[in-house]
Design an enzyme around this catalytic site. Structure first.
Site, short mmCIF file in Angstrom:
data_model
loop_
_atom_site.label_atom_id
_atom_site.label_comp_id
_atom_site.label_asym_id
_atom_site.label_seq_id
_atom_site.Cartn_x
_atom_site.Cartn_y
_atom_site.Cartn_z
N MET A 234 0.90 -1.30 0.06
CA MET A 234 0.05 -0.10 -0.06
C MET A 234 0.83 1.38 -0.11
O MET A 234 1.74 1.49 0.84
CB MET A 234 -0.83 0.08 1.26
CG MET A 234 -1.72 1.12 1.55
SD MET A 234 -3.04 0.91 2.53
CE MET A 234 -2.25 0.11 4.20
N ARG B 216 -6.33 -1.54 9.22
CA ARG B 216 -6.34 -1.08 10.80
C ARG B 216 -6.51 -2.13 11.78
O ARG B 216 -6.25 -2.17 12.92
CB ARG B 216 -7.26 0.32 10.75
CG ARG B 216 -6.42 1.43 10.13
CD ARG B 216 -7.62 2.44 10.05
NE ARG B 216 -7.10 3.83 9.41
CZ ARG B 216 -7.45 4.74 9.22
NH1 ARG B 216 -8.84 5.21 9.14
NH2 ARG B 216 -6.82 5.66 8.54
N TYR C 223 1.68 3.38 12.48
CA TYR C 223 1.04 3.33 11.03
C TYR C 223 -0.16 2.88 10.88
O TYR C 223 -0.96 2.62 11.86
CB TYR C 223 2.10 2.42 10.26
CG TYR C 223 2.27 0.92 10.98
CD1 TYR C 223 3.21 0.28 10.22
CD2 TYR C 223 1.45 0.31 11.63
CE1 TYR C 223 3.46 -1.06 10.57
CE2 TYR C 223 1.71 -1.08 12.04
CZ TYR C 223 2.59 -1.81 11.56
OH TYR C 223 2.52 -2.98 11.78
N GLU C 224 -0.55 2.92 9.59
CA GLU C 224 -2.29 2.96 9.22
C GLU C 224 -3.13 3.77 9.95
O GLU C 224 -4.18 3.66 10.20
CB GLU C 224 -2.73 1.55 9.56
CG GLU C 224 -1.80 0.49 9.00
CD GLU C 224 -1.40 0.45 7.42
OE1 GLU C 224 -2.03 1.17 7.00
OE2 GLU C 224 -0.42 -0.45 7.14
N GLY C 225 -2.62 5.08 10.16
CA GLY C 225 -3.21 6.34 10.70
C GLY C 225 -2.87 6.33 11.98
O GLY C 225 -3.20 5.54 12.86
#
Length: 586
Positions: free
Chosen positions: A161, A294, A433-435
Site C-alpha cells: 500500500m 487497521r 502506522y495505518e493512521g
C-alpha cells in the site's frame, strides 16, 4: 529466549462457550464446530511455534539487507514464508473463485494473532497482501481480479500500500505522485513513496504495489486522487512475471523495531500503472485496504501484548527475588519467586485483563464483519464505528502492556539478552502506522459518532442494554454487583461523554477534539467491560480455568474499568488552557 505457544484454550473458550459461533446465524459459521476450529488453530499454533517464533529474535538482530536496489529478508524468512504459503494460510478467508479457501474473516483474525504473536515482522509480508487482495477484489475489473488475485492467494505474489510521501502523511491532499495517461489505457506513474512496508524483498516472485497518484487536471485535494496497480514485474499474457517495471527501492528505513520487515523508499520512474475503479475516486478504493489494515494492526498490538505477557508470567514464576509477606512462601529456598509479590501480581493481572478481554473484542468485531459481508447493514455500521476504537485502543494498550511486561524483568528486561525489548519496540509502530492513533480518535469523534445520525452509536448502547436486561434476569445479586453494575456505570460515562460532545461540538469543536483521545479510551474500556461481563457469565463452571476467568473479570471491573470516570472528567474539562497557550510558549 522467547517462549511462544498459541492461546488455544482461551480461543476455544471464546469461540464455543462465550460466542457459540457454530450456532450464530452467520453463513459459514455452522461449519465452525469445536473440532474444526481446534484443528485449524492447532495447526497454526504448531507452525507459529516451530517455524516463525524461532526466527523472531534472529530476524530482529539481523534485519533486512539492502544493496544496489535489492532487499534481502533475514536468514530463514524465505523458508518460513514458503511453509506458510504451502499450508494455505495466505488464502484462508479468500474467495474460492480466485483460489481462496472461503473461510470466515473470523478465522483469519484468529490465525493473524497467532502468527503476529510469534513473529510480527515476518507475518507482515503476507498480512499486507491480504489488504491488497481486498482492494482489487472489491474495486478491480474482472481482468484485474483474474490476473492478480490467484497469485495473492498462493503467496507467489505479495502486495503493498503506497500512500505516504516525504511531504505528506495523514494529509493526502498534499500528494504529488503523477499518473500520466497513455494511449493503451495504462498510466505512467512518477513520484516517490516512503514508509512502504514490504516494498521490496526476496520472499515472493512479484510484488504488486497499490499506489495513490494524481491524473493531470484532477481536482485539488483528496478529491483528485486515483489508485493504480503498479507491478514490480509486468504480468505477461499467461499471467506470469514479465518485464521489470519502472519501480525501484531507493533505500530501506533504519527503524526502532520490526527489523525483519523491509520498510522502503519506493521510486516510480514512469512506471506502468493500471487504474483501479474510477478516476479521482482512489481513496474510496484505498480505504477498503486501509480499514482491513487497521484491524490487522489492532491484532498486532494485542498479539505483542499477549506474547510479552506469556514471557513475563513465566519469568515471574521462575525468578527468585525477595520474600513474601507476612512469611516466606518457600522457606527452603534463598528467596521467593516474583509471582508472590502483590505489585507483580497487579501488573500481571492488568496485562491478562487487557489481553484476554481484547481477544474477545477482536472476535466480536470479526463476527460483525462476517455479518456485514452478507449484507447486514447494521453490523457493517457498527463495525465501522468500532474500527478506530480497536486500532487506537488495542495498540495504545498493547504497547503499554508490553512495557509493563518488560518491567517485570527489571534490569534484565532492558537488555538484549531477553526478548522483552523487542516486544516493546515492535509494538510501538502499531500506534503510528495505518493512521496514527490521534487520527483514529479524531475520526471517531469527528466522523464516526455522527454517521447516519448517530445510529451506530445507539446500536452499541442498545447492545449493552440488551445484555444487561438479560443478565439481570438470569444471574444472582452477587453477579449483578460484581459485574453488571460496573458495566452499567461505564456505559453511563460513555453516554455522558457523547452528550457532552453533542452540546459543545457545534459551537466549540475544539472542546470535542481536545477530548477525542480520552473518548477513544473511554469507548475501548467500556467495550472490554462488556466483554468481561459476558466472559464472567459464560465461565460458570468450577474448573481452575473458569475460576481464573471470573477472578480476572473481577479484577478488570474493580481496578481497571473505573478509569472511565477519569476519562469522562477529562472530556468534560474546559479546553481553554490547552487552546490559548501561545505557540511560542511551547
Amino acid at each position: 529466549m522467547m517462549t511462544y505457544a498459541a492461546p488455544l484454550d482461551d480461543l476455544a473458550f471464546l469461540l464455543h462457550r462465550l460466542f457459540a459461533v457454530e450456532k450464530a446465524d452467520i453463513p459459514g459459521y455452522d461449519e465452525l464446530d469445536p473440532d474444526t476450529t481446534a484443528a485449524v488453530l492447532g495447526e497454526a499454533g504448531k507452525l507459529a511455534a516451530s517455524a516463525l517464533a524461532p526466527l523472531n529474535r534472529a530476524g530482529d538482530l539481523e534485519g533486512c539487507q539492502f544493496e544496489n536496489g535489492v532487499v534481502r529478508a533475514p536468514k530463514g524468512f524465505k523458508s518460513a514464508y514458503d511453509a506458510v504459503c504451502q499450508g494455505g494460510w495466505t488464502a484462508l478467508d479468500l474467495d474460492p473463485d480466485y483460489g481462496g479457501q472461503g473461510m470466515p474473516t473470523l478465522m483469519n483474525s484468529l490465525t493473524g494473532e497467532i502468527f503476529a504473536g510469534a513473529n510480527m515482522a515476518l507475518n507482515m509480508y503476507w498480512g499486507l497482501t491480504h489488504g491488497a487482495y481486498a482492494a482489487i477484489h472489491t474495486h478491480g475489473t474482472p481482468d484485474q481480479k483474474a490476473t492478480y488475485l490467484p497469485h495473492f492467494a498462493t503467496g507467489d505474489w505479495t502486495g503493498t500500500m503506497n500512500l505516504t510521501e516525504p511531504q505528506c502523511g495523514t494529509d493526502l491532499g498534499l500528494l504529488r505522485t503523477k499518473a500520466e495517461p497513455r494511449e493503451d489505457g495504462s498510466y505512467a506513474i512518477s513520484g516517490q513513496k516512503i514508509f512502504i512496508s514490504a516494498g521490496e524483498h526476496d520472499l515472493s516472485e512479484n510484488i504488486i504495489h497499490l499506489v495513490l497518484a494524481r491524473i493531470p487536471g484532477a481536482p485539488a485535494g483528496v478529491k483528485g486522487i486515483s489508485l493504480f496497480i503498479v507491478p514490480k514485474f509486468l504480468p505477461t499474457e499467461d499471467g506470469e512475471p514479465g518485464p521489470r517495471n519502472g519501480v525501484s527501492c531507493g533505500a530501506i528505513e533504519h527503524k526502532m523495531g520490526i527489523h525483519g520487515n523491509s520498510t522502503c523508499v519506493m521510486n516510480y520512474d514512469e512506471a506502468t500503472g493500471f487504474l483501479i475503479g474510477e478516476p479521482h475516486r482512489g481513496l474510496r478504493a484505498m480505504f477498503t485496504m486501509m480499514n482491513e489494515a487497521r484491524l490487522a494492526v489492532a491484532i498486532q498490538g494485542l498479539a505483542q501484548a499477549g506474547a510479552a505477557l506469556r514471557n513475563a508470567a513465566a519469568y515471574a514464576k521462575d525468578r527468585l527475588q525477595g520474600r513474601a509477606l507476612p512469611k516466606p512462601a518457600n522457606p527452603e529456598a534463598a528467596a521467593d519467586p516474583l509471582i508472590v509479590h502483590p505489585d507483580i501480581r497487579r501488573a500481571l493481572m492488568d496485562m491478562r485483563a487487557f489481553v484476554e478481554g481484547g481477544r474477545a473484542l477482536i472476535i466480536w468485531d470479526a463476527m460483525l464483519i462476517d455479518r456485514a459481508h452478507h449484507s447486514d447493514a447494521e453490523a457493517e455500521a457498527l463495525a465501522s464505528l468500532l474500527t478506530p476504537v480497536l486500532k487506537g485502543f488495542l495498540t495504545d494498550k498493547g504497547f503499554a502492556t508490553a512495557v509493563e511486561a518488560q518491567q517485570v524483568f527489571g534490569g534484565h528486561g532492558y537488555t538484549e539478552d531477553w526478548p522483552m525489548s523487542q516486544f516493546v519496540r515492535d509494538a510501538r509502530i502499531t500506534m503510528i502506522y495505518e493512521g496514527a492513533n490521534g487520527i483514529q480518535a479524531l475520526d471517531l469523534v469527528g466522523r464516526k459518532l455522527a454517521a447516519d445520525g448517530g445510529a451506530p452509536m445507539r446500536r452499541f448502547f442498545e447492545e449493552i442494554r440488551t445484555f444487561l436486561r438479560e443478565a439481570e434476569g438470569e444471574t444472582d445479586a452477587e453477579f449483578k454487583t460484581a459485574f453488571l453494575d460496573p458495566l452499567k456505570s461505564a456505559s453511563k460515562d460513555l453516554e455522558a461523554a457523547v452528550m457532552s460532545f453533542m452540546r459543545t461540538g457545534m459551537t466549540n469543536p475544539n472542546t470535542a477534539l481536545a477530548g477525542s483521545t480520552d473518548f477513544l479510551h473511554l469507548f475501548g474500556l467500556t467495550c472490554l467491560g462488556y466483554m468481561w461481563a459476558r466472559i464472567a457469565r459464560a465461565a460458570n463452571g468450577e474448573t481452575a480455568f473458569d475460576q481464573a476467568k471470573r477472578l480476572t473479570a473481577r479484577h478488570y471491573m474493580t481496578r481497571v474499568l473505573p478509569e472511565t470516570a477519569l476519562r469522562r472528567a477529562r472530556i468534560e474539562a474546559d479546553p481553554e488552557p490547552l487552546m490559548t497557550m501561545p505557540e511560542e510558549a511551547f
